[in-house]
Design an enzyme around this catalytic site. Structure first.
Site, PDB file in Angstrom:
ATOM      1  CG  ASN A   1      -1.661   1.255   1.466  1.00 25.38           C
ATOM      2  OD1 ASN A   1      -1.814   2.056   0.541  1.00 25.38           O
ATOM      3  ND2 ASN A   1      -2.151   1.462   2.683  1.00 25.38           N
TER       4      ASN A   1
ATOM      5  CE  LYS B   1       0.483   3.361   4.866  1.00 24.91           C
ATOM      6  NZ  LYS B   1       0.428   3.495   6.304  1.00 24.91           N
TER       7      LYS B   1
ATOM      8  CG  HIS C   1      -5.556   1.671   5.321  1.00 27.97           C
ATOM      9  ND1 HIS C   1      -5.035   2.675   6.108  1.00 27.97           N
ATOM     10  CD2 HIS C   1      -4.563   0.767   5.147  1.00 27.97           C
ATOM     11  CE1 HIS C   1      -3.766   2.379   6.386  1.00 27.97           C
ATOM     12  NE2 HIS C   1      -3.451   1.234   5.815  1.00 27.97           N
TER      13      HIS C   1
ATOM     14  CD  GLU D   1      -2.568   5.340   6.933  1.00 26.26           C
ATOM     15  OE1 GLU D   1      -2.560   5.394   5.692  1.00 26.26           O
ATOM     16  OE2 GLU D   1      -1.656   4.774   7.591  1.00 26.26           O
TER      17      GLU D   1
ATOM     18  CD  GLU E   1      -3.220  -2.842   7.533  1.00 30.22           C
ATOM     19  OE1 GLU E   1      -2.089  -3.015   7.081  1.00 30.22           O
ATOM     20  OE2 GLU E   1      -3.927  -1.879   7.243  1.00 30.22           O
TER      21      GLU E   1
ATOM     22  N   GLY F   1       2.910   2.042  10.656  1.00 26.81           N
ATOM     23  CA  GLY F   1       3.833   3.158  10.462  1.00 26.81           C
ATOM     24  C   GLY F   1       4.586   3.565  11.717  1.00 26.81           C
TER      25      GLY F   1
ATOM     26  CB  SER G   1       5.799  -1.882  11.700  1.00 28.30           C
ATOM     27  OG  SER G   1       5.361  -0.560  11.962  1.00 28.30           O
TER      28      SER G   1
HETATM   29  C1  PEP Z   1      -0.467  -0.084   5.966  1.00 34.77           C
HETATM   30  O1  PEP Z   1      -0.442   0.982   5.393  1.00 34.77           O
HETATM   31  O2  PEP Z   1      -1.433  -0.826   5.783  1.00 34.77           O
HETATM   32  C2  PEP Z   1       0.647  -0.458   6.833  1.00 34.77           C
HETATM   33  C3  PEP Z   1       0.588  -1.599   7.453  1.00 34.77           C
HETATM   34  O3  PEP Z   1       1.701   0.445   6.952  1.00 34.77           O
HETATM   35  P1  PEP Z   1       3.159   0.135   7.579  1.00 34.77           P
HETATM   36  O4  PEP Z   1       3.648  -1.154   6.964  1.00 34.77           O
HETATM   37  O5  PEP Z   1       3.987   1.318   7.189  1.00 34.77           O
HETATM   38  O6  PEP Z   1       2.985  -0.001   9.061  1.00 34.77           O
END
Ligand code: PEP
Length: 252
Positions: free
Chosen positions: A9, A11, A96, A98, A168, A174, A214
């Site tokens: 992803n 973003k 998601h 965000e 998640e 992040g 992460s």
């Molecule tokens: C994500 O955007 O779904 C995500 C898991 O980001 P990151 O790997 O940067 O934590």
């Protein structure tokens, strides 16, 4: 046997030129290999056409980061499932964290988006996860169960069989903090129990559930070694070909 997926992803990163370059680097790294996982790139909308041009005819699939539930109309700034499908996308993210926490998206809207994705022939990757206070209060499993129930209840057998779930934990996205493989596996198994109650044991058993938060080359192998973890949704580490490839081909 469930299929495995490694999805990146991007973003709000990579314009169309940068995105095409990254997609080409990833394809070059995949050349002559047979990855154990399906590889999916999820760039921003304006970058999607350039990326689908690069990946067309390859093993790499593409997806949108979001969609709106109407087919077309006066919805300024929105993108429909049909538009993603006509670009050649296979997947689309729904819910998601965000979108939930920055843009305020709630279950009723996400249910409409998920159904619109399915109706158009896209595979929704439905994201769920608790925030840190909910985990610390011992509420993580209940929060995730409610997120699943409010959006997935009422799907047909075919629809749930198509849908992918991504767990998640919001505190891991992040932040550099990752759920332990055991904690993630425990949540995945809890999600399967919720799906079993809503649908059937067979459908629950066959649902692909990804972990996100992460994920890096250094922790991908131990996460994916868990029977319950069918693949990963990657943010930051998907923005560089070497780290993304290090997750597609994780070394212990
Ligand atoms: C994500 O955007 O779904 C995500 C898991 O980001 P990151 O790997 O940067 O934590």
């Amino acid at each position: 046997m469930r299929r495995s997926i490694v999805a990146g992803n991007w973003k709000m990163h990579k314009d169309h030129t940068e995105g095409a370059g990254l997609a080409r680097e990833i394809l070059a790294g995949l050349e002559g290999t047979e990855p154990a996982s399906e590889v999916v790139l999820i760039p921003p909308f304006t970058t999607l056409p350039a990326v689908t041009d690069v990946t067309r005819g390859s093993i790499v699939k593409t997806g949108g980061q979001d969609l709106y539930y109407e087919d077309e109309g006066a919805f300024t700034g929105e993108i429909s499932a049909r538009m993603l499908k006509s670009l050649g996308c296979t997947y689309v993210l729904v819910g998601h964290s965000e979108r939930r926490h920055i843009l305020g998206e709630r279950g009723d809207l996400l249910a409409k988006k998920l159904r619109a994705a399915l109706k158009a022939g896209l595979v929704p990757i439905f994201c769920v996860g608790e925030v840190l206070e909910q985990r610390e209060a011992g509420d993580a499993a209940a929060v995730v169960a409610a997120q699943i129930q409010e959006v997935l209840a009422g799907l047909s057998r075919d629809e749930i069989a198509t849908t992918v779930v991504a767990y998640e934990p919001v505190w891991a996205i992040g932040t550099g903090r990752t759920a332990t493989p055991q904690d993630a596996a425990e949540m995945h198994s809890g999600i399967r129990t919720v799906l079993e109650d809503l649908f059937t044991p067979e459908l629950a058993e066959s649902t692909v559930i990804l972990y996100g938060g992460s994920v890096k080359p250094g922790n991908a192998a131990e996460l994916m070694a868990e029977e319950e973890i069918d693949g990963v949704l990657v943010g930051g580490a998907s923005l560089t070909a070497s780290t993304f490839l290090g997750i597609i081909f994780p070394s212990p």
